[in-house]
Design a protein around this motif. Structure first.
Motif, short mmCIF file in Angstrom:
data_model
loop_
_atom_site.label_atom_id
_atom_site.label_comp_id
_atom_site.label_asym_id
_atom_site.label_seq_id
_atom_site.Cartn_x
_atom_site.Cartn_y
_atom_site.Cartn_z
N SER A 404 0.82 -1.21 0.00
CA SER A 404 0.00 0.00 0.00
C SER A 404 0.86 1.26 0.00
CB SER A 404 -0.94 0.00 1.21
OG SER A 404 -0.18 -0.06 2.41
N ALA A 405 2.07 1.16 0.59
CA ALA A 405 2.95 2.32 0.62
C ALA A 405 3.39 2.73 -0.77
CB ALA A 405 4.18 2.02 1.49
N ASP A 406 3.38 1.79 -1.71
CA ASP A 406 3.79 2.11 -3.07
C ASP A 406 2.83 3.10 -3.72
OD1 ASP A 406 5.97 0.45 -2.92
OD2 ASP A 406 4.94 -1.27 -3.79
N TYR A 407 1.55 3.04 -3.33
CA TYR A 407 0.58 3.97 -3.90
C TYR A 407 0.87 5.39 -3.42
CZ TYR A 407 -3.82 5.84 -5.66
OH TYR A 407 -4.77 6.57 -6.36
N GLN A 408 1.20 5.53 -2.13
CA GLN A 408 1.56 6.84 -1.60
C GLN A 408 2.82 7.37 -2.28
OE1 GLN A 408 -0.43 8.56 0.31
NE2 GLN A 408 -1.83 6.80 0.25
N GLN A 409 3.68 6.43 -2.69
CA GLN A 409 4.90 6.82 -3.37
C GLN A 409 4.57 7.48 -4.72
OE1 GLN A 409 7.61 6.36 -1.71
NE2 GLN A 409 9.35 6.52 -3.10
N ILE A 410 3.54 6.98 -5.38
CA ILE A 410 3.13 7.59 -6.65
C ILE A 410 2.77 9.06 -6.43
CG2 ILE A 410 1.41 7.57 -8.50
CD1 ILE A 410 1.05 4.58 -8.02
N ILE A 411 1.95 9.32 -5.41
CA ILE A 411 1.51 10.69 -5.14
C ILE A 411 2.69 11.57 -4.76
CG2 ILE A 411 -0.04 12.13 -3.79
CD1 ILE A 411 -1.43 10.09 -5.66
N GLN A 412 3.53 11.07 -3.86
CA GLN A 412 4.68 11.85 -3.41
C GLN A 412 5.61 12.21 -4.57
OE1 GLN A 412 5.61 13.36 -0.68
NE2 GLN A 412 7.60 13.94 -1.54
N GLN A 413 5.90 11.23 -5.40
CA GLN A 413 6.84 11.48 -6.49
C GLN A 413 6.21 12.30 -7.61
OE1 GLN A 413 8.44 7.62 -7.40
NE2 GLN A 413 9.65 7.57 -5.51
N ALA A 414 4.89 12.24 -7.75
CA ALA A 414 4.23 13.11 -8.72
C ALA A 414 4.33 14.57 -8.26
CB ALA A 414 2.77 12.71 -8.90
N VAL A 415 4.16 14.81 -6.96
CA VAL A 415 4.32 16.16 -6.41
C VAL A 415 5.73 16.65 -6.71
CG1 VAL A 415 4.43 17.52 -4.30
CG2 VAL A 415 2.57 15.89 -4.63
N ARG A 448 -9.02 5.14 -17.22
CA ARG A 448 -9.63 6.42 -16.87
C ARG A 448 -10.14 6.44 -15.44
NH1 ARG A 448 -10.30 10.35 -19.95
NH2 ARG A 448 -11.89 11.17 -18.55
N ASP A 449 -10.71 5.31 -14.99
CA ASP A 449 -11.38 5.28 -13.69
C ASP A 449 -10.61 4.42 -12.69
OD1 ASP A 449 -13.53 6.82 -14.74
OD2 ASP A 449 -14.37 5.01 -15.63
N GLY A 450 -11.00 4.59 -11.41
CA GLY A 450 -10.39 3.79 -10.35
C GLY A 450 -9.18 4.48 -9.75
N PRO A 451 -8.67 3.94 -8.64
CA PRO A 451 -7.55 4.58 -7.94
C PRO A 451 -6.27 4.66 -8.76
CG PRO A 451 -7.98 2.37 -7.06
CD PRO A 451 -9.13 2.72 -7.95
N PHE A 452 -6.10 3.73 -9.73
CA PHE A 452 -4.91 3.75 -10.57
C PHE A 452 -5.18 4.39 -11.93
CE2 PHE A 452 -4.25 0.35 -7.55
CZ PHE A 452 -2.94 0.57 -7.13
N GLY A 453 -6.37 4.99 -12.05
CA GLY A 453 -6.75 5.63 -13.30
C GLY A 453 -6.64 7.14 -13.21
N VAL A 454 -6.97 7.81 -14.30
CA VAL A 454 -6.85 9.26 -14.37
C VAL A 454 -7.70 9.95 -13.31
CG1 VAL A 454 -7.40 11.26 -15.81
CG2 VAL A 454 -6.23 9.31 -16.80
N SER A 455 -8.96 9.53 -13.17
CA SER A 455 -9.85 10.20 -12.23
C SER A 455 -9.35 10.08 -10.79
CB SER A 455 -11.28 9.65 -12.34
OG SER A 455 -11.29 8.25 -12.07
N LYS A 578 11.75 11.21 -22.44
CA LYS A 578 13.00 11.54 -23.12
C LYS A 578 14.21 11.29 -22.23
CE LYS A 578 11.91 15.79 -24.20
NZ LYS A 578 12.05 17.14 -24.81
N GLY A 579 14.08 11.57 -20.92
CA GLY A 579 15.24 11.46 -20.06
C GLY A 579 15.09 10.54 -18.87
N LEU A 580 13.85 10.42 -18.33
CA LEU A 580 13.63 9.62 -17.13
C LEU A 580 12.25 8.98 -17.19
CD1 LEU A 580 14.55 8.71 -14.29
CD2 LEU A 580 13.56 10.83 -13.40
N LEU A 581 12.18 7.70 -16.88
CA LEU A 581 10.92 6.96 -16.81
C LEU A 581 10.75 6.39 -15.42
CD1 LEU A 581 8.43 5.54 -18.20
CD2 LEU A 581 9.96 3.57 -18.50
N SER A 582 9.62 6.72 -14.78
CA SER A 582 9.23 6.08 -13.53
C SER A 582 8.11 5.11 -13.85
CB SER A 582 8.75 7.12 -12.51
OG SER A 582 9.81 7.96 -12.10
N LEU A 583 8.29 3.86 -13.45
CA LEU A 583 7.32 2.81 -13.78
C LEU A 583 6.76 2.21 -12.51
CD1 LEU A 583 5.96 0.89 -15.79
CD2 LEU A 583 8.04 -0.50 -15.75
N TYR A 584 5.45 2.29 -12.35
CA TYR A 584 4.76 1.73 -11.19
C TYR A 584 3.93 0.56 -11.68
CZ TYR A 584 5.97 6.32 -9.30
OH TYR A 584 6.65 7.46 -8.91
#
Length: 615
Positions: A404-415, A448-455, A578-584
């Protein structure tokens, strides 16, 4: 239970749309359940991006359920077995094989909606019958290309591509990221103006505003570096437009200003990101071309196909493996100085001889994790993908999404990814700088939908930015705030805004305005209340990201198997970076995804096998 009841059940379970069921009921009465089934399926498949339904996918009897389409087998239980689909369909006044105006068309064992058949036929005839050789002085052309493309030890496919485009009315150039498609076009346009005494009207276009802006910037930079006179440079285009703008989209109408009876005013058209051009748009573009016009299509055949029906670039480039005809290989070899092996036979000659597949990437070196991962994904190489993810590549970061901590990592690293953009907002930077900063990072999703989707990710990321006071939240019940990124989701030709365009909301003396970068590089602002349909765009789907590139792209795949997550989707997302890819992604789900290929059923490729010129 009647077929009509079955169709309504399928609508309730979302196996069919209400539109599909209504179309089937219009085509066939209750006494024709098999015809009703066929009509529902062809309508459903068109909605899912397929151009036709091969008759081989339809079940012959309830005792032989067809594994290719479980829904068809389930609905077919009420039909009278066995069914001769060819005979049954042609017995209906709603189906024809020729020019009759019927809702459905049956052609070469494939069932079409009439409009899809018309579109496919016009595109096939354009590439097959309209691709005439151009009269050229091979010696002069070879000398100009030798100047623009310095000699190298191995075959220079960029030079071959330029020769292909300069000797045929229609050319298709396909290559992955960094293979030099833009450089190739810049040089072939330079060769074109050097070899032509009469002025040429050259236009550039792309499916989206972002792709058009990127084409304007990259092609403009490439042209400035070429040895051309000021007069020659002045004859070359300085900006690209969207296809909708090029064709003259009209507010409130599906028709364009330019069409067969009112063709475009141009001599040469370059279309970038051709993989995004769907079948209907391709047909409308072709119809609007004057008879003498030359066309160059650029794209990456391995990317996702368009959201709408068809995969035109993929269908066309599938013929690349057949090689050039013997005569064409000899012609290109004489012009370029590189030996080219010929393929077998003459089948598909018109298409084979207008193609060039660029093979060498100049963006990703041998030590690039992004380049290696993209190649492994494209080849469905599971071992290669695992090897890259286990390696120590500075341009790839991978989180397995198993806690579950990996999901928080997505938000933190997006910020963190949007940090430079947020700093520009805080400093009150010019809108031009703010737009550039936002384009450096993007969060990409498969769904598009769901916690791992755009919305879900848009909402969670927005809340995190408000909570940390990096952005000021809007008043209760409001959606607008300083810094809100939005994406247009409906074309508005009056405003010059089109599906996929990105805007940033900025506060000024006159209140909030949304700023956009236009295809010519200029920026414009629009009041929020005047915008067409739109959505928040901290995260976007991989489909919407096509035509864009980001210094840092972060791809979030769902935590469960989903059919839409395919090899093409993963490849497209990876090559946005182009320079960096983060893959979740859970590695097991990633491997499963790259083994699955997106299928777009069409008959376009088969038209080039036809021996009957009237087919």
């Amino acid at each position: 239970m009647t077929m009509m009841d079955r169709l309504q059940e399928a609508v309730a379970s979302r196996g069919l749309r209400a539109l599909d069921a209504q179309f089937a009921m219009m085509i066939a009465g209750e006494q024709q359940p098999a015809l009703m089934l066929a009509a529902a399926l062809v309508s459903r498949d068109a909605g899912e991006g397929h151009v036709c339904v091969p008759l081989g996918r339809l079940p012959v009897s309830p005792d032989e359920p067809h594994p290719a389409d479980p829904l068809a087998a389930a609905l077919f239980e009420v039909a009278d077995p066995p069914v001769d689909w060819q005979q049954l369909l042609l017995a209906s006044p709603a189906v024809s094989q020729g020019e009759e105006a019927t809702p459905l068309k049956l052609h070469a064992g494939r069932l079409y909606l009439n409009r899809m058949w018309q579109y496919e036929r016009s595109v096939a005839h354009f590439f097959r019958d309209g691709n005439r050789p151009l009269p050229v002085d091979a010696g002069a052309l070879g000398e100009v290309l030798d100047t623009l493309f310095p000699r190298q030890a191995t075959t220079d496919w960029q030079k071959v591509a330029a020769a292909v485009a300069l000797t045929r009315r229609i050319a298709v150039i396909s290559g992955g990221p960094g293979t030099g498609k833009t450089t190739t076009v810049a040089k072939l346009l330079a060769a074109m103006v050097q070899l032509t005494t009469d002025p040429l009207r050259i236009r550039l276009a792309a499916p989206t505003g972002k792709a058009a802006a990127r084409l304007t910037e990259s092609l403009g930079g490439a042209l400035r570096q070429l040895p051309l006179s000021e007069a020659q440079k002045a004859s070359l285009p300085s900006e690209a437009s969207t296809l909708h703008r090029l064709l003259g989209a009209q507010p409130g109408s599906q028709r364009f200003r330019y069409h067969e009876s009112n063709p475009l005013h141009l001599d040469v058209l370059v279309v970038d990101e051709a993989s995004m051009v769907d079948l209907p748009m391709m047909a409308k573009l072709i119809a609007a071309l004057p008879d003498h016009a030359r066309v160059i299509f650029l794209g990456d055949r391995d990317q996702l196909a368009s959201v709408e029906a068809g995969a035109v670039l993929g269908d066309i480039c599938a013929w690349g493996a057949a090689g050039y005809t013997a005569e064409r290989a000899a012609e290109l070899a004489a012009i370029t100085g590189y030996p080219l092996a010929a393929g077998d036979g003459e089948q598909g000659a018109a298409l084979r001889d207008c193609l060039c597949l660029l093979r060498q990437s100049y963006r990703f070196g041998s030590d690039s994790g992004i380049g290696r991962l993209a190649s492994a994904v494209n080849q469905s190489d599971s071992a290669g993908v695992r090897q890259v993810l286990a390696g120590d590549y500075p341009d790839i970061r991978h989180w397995p999404l198993q806690e579950s901590a990996d999901y928080q990592q997505i938000i933190q690293q997006a910020v963190e990814g949007y940090q430079h953009f947020l700093e520009c907002l805080s400093a009150g930077a010019h809108p031009d700088a703010v737009l550039a900063a936002f384009g450096q990072f993007r969060l990409l999703c498969a769904l598009r939908d769901g916690p791992f989707g755009v919305s879900g990710l848009n909402e969670r990321l927005e809340q995190a930015l408000f909570r940390r006071q990096l952005l000021r939240s809007p008043a209760a019940g409001g959606r607008w705030y300083h810094g809100r990124p939005i994406m247009i989701s409906r074309n508005d030709s009056a405003l010059g805004l089109f599906n996929g365009d990105i805007g940033i909301t900025l506060a000024g003396e006159s209140g909030l305005r949304v700023w956009f970068r236009m295809p010519d590089g200029a920026i414009k602002s629009v009041l929020p209340g005047r915008l067409p349909d739109h959505e928040t765009a901290w995260a976007m789907t991989v489909h919407k990201s096509q035509g864009s590139e980001f210094d840092h792209a972060a791809l979030v795949l769902p935590d469960r198997p989903v059919p839409v997550v395919s090899r093409e989707l993963v490849y497209t997302a990876i090559t946005r970076a182009k320079g960096l890819l983060s893959l979740y992604s859970d590695p097991r789900l990633l491997i499963r995804a790259i083994q699955s290929s997106t299928e777009r059923r069409s008959g376009l490729g088969a038209w080039f096998q036809a021996t009957d010129p009237a087919a």
